[in-house]
Design an enzyme around this catalytic site. Structure first.
Site, short mmCIF file in Angstrom:
data_model
loop_
_atom_site.label_atom_id
_atom_site.label_comp_id
_atom_site.label_asym_id
_atom_site.label_seq_id
_atom_site.Cartn_x
_atom_site.Cartn_y
_atom_site.Cartn_z
N LYS A 1 30.26 48.90 7.38
CA LYS A 1 28.96 48.87 8.04
C LYS A 1 27.83 49.24 7.07
O LYS A 1 26.79 48.56 7.04
CB LYS A 1 28.97 49.83 9.22
CG LYS A 1 27.76 49.70 10.10
CD LYS A 1 27.91 50.50 11.37
CE LYS A 1 28.02 51.98 11.04
NZ LYS A 1 27.56 52.83 12.16
N ARG B 1 37.27 55.39 -0.89
CA ARG B 1 35.82 55.21 -0.87
C ARG B 1 35.07 56.34 -1.55
O ARG B 1 35.30 57.51 -1.30
CB ARG B 1 35.36 55.10 0.58
CG ARG B 1 33.88 54.91 0.72
CD ARG B 1 33.53 54.38 2.06
NE ARG B 1 33.61 55.40 3.09
CZ ARG B 1 33.15 55.23 4.32
NH1 ARG B 1 32.65 54.07 4.68
NH2 ARG B 1 33.23 56.20 5.20
#
Ligand SMILES: [Zn+2]
Length: 236
Positions: free
Chosen positions: A16, A128
């Site tokens: 997102k 990440r």
């Protein structure tokens, strides 16, 4: 010309943040994150910030009225004239109902969910690394920075979110589905909900989102109530 208003919903790890940045650059509209705005209000000790902090300290949710107010104020700024991307808002159907009053005739509303399956998300999240300087997002499995732990763009030291752990990822995934379902249902009924498959390469997902936005702009001339027409076409 109507504003392009994008409400981004996304499974944790579906990308997102990355997609929001791509849309922001391509459409030249700001990304509005209620989480960031609340943190900023708290840091600056504004009246909203004080109220939010009191709630959070008491372990309560920040009220809808407060969040609605913060968003309404923010989108009245000049940089939102062409539109904006909402991240983290609306989170509930009552918030969505209040937000609908902010829309004008001719606005193009897109509620885009970046979908993902919980399998296959683990690497994305556990790998990440995020740049606190410029917001660039890296992944040690698929998009590693040139120098480990350092941002290619601005040179800041990257950080890893403490909740990007495999067990917590599954939990966040489940919570997301439960929380988001009523909102999806609400926007689906209005014919403005779209789901893209977030498990494909980032650039492909970006292309799909931008195509979606472009197409709708052509299909719905401002102010002619084209939503119905568009919904019909989509069903074929
Ligand atoms: Zn950076």
């Amino acid at each position: 010309m109507g504003r392009n208003i994008v409400i981004l919903l996304g499974h944790p790890g579906a990308g997102k943040g990355t997609q929001a940045r791509a849309i922001m650059y391509r459409l030249d509209i700001p990304q509005i994150s209620t989480g960031d705005m609340l943190r900023e209000a708290i840091a600056r000790k504004t009246s909203n910030g004080k109220e939010a902090k009191a709630k959070m300290d008491a372990g309560e949710l920040v009220s809808d009225a407060l969040v609605n107010g913060i968003v309404a104020e923010r989108i009245s700024h000049d940089d939102c004239k062409k539109g904006f991307i909402l991240d983290g808002y609306p989170r509930t159907v009552p918030q969505a109902e209040t937000f609908s009053k902010e829309l004008s005739n001719g606005d193009n509303l897109f509620v885009i969910e970046i979908g993902a399956q919980s399998d296959g998300l683990t690497n994305r999240l556990t790998g990440r690394w995020i740049c606190p300087g410029c917001g660039e997002i890296y992944n040690t499995y698929s998009r590693a920075p040139k120098k480990e732990g350092v941002c290619d763009v601005c040179g800041w030291t990257l950080f890893h979110r403490s909740d990007d752990r495999e067990d917590l990822v599954r939990e966040r995934f489940r919570t997301y589905n439960e929380e988001t379902f009523p909102l999806v249902d609400y926007y689906q009924k209005q014919g403005v909900y779209y789901r893209v498959d977030g498990m494909r390469p980032i650039e492909e997902v970006t292309r799909e989102i931008l195509t979606l936005i472009d197409k709708k702009k052509v299909l719905i001339p401002a102010g002619r109530g084209g939503n119905e027409e568009f919904a019909k076409r989509r069903r074929h």
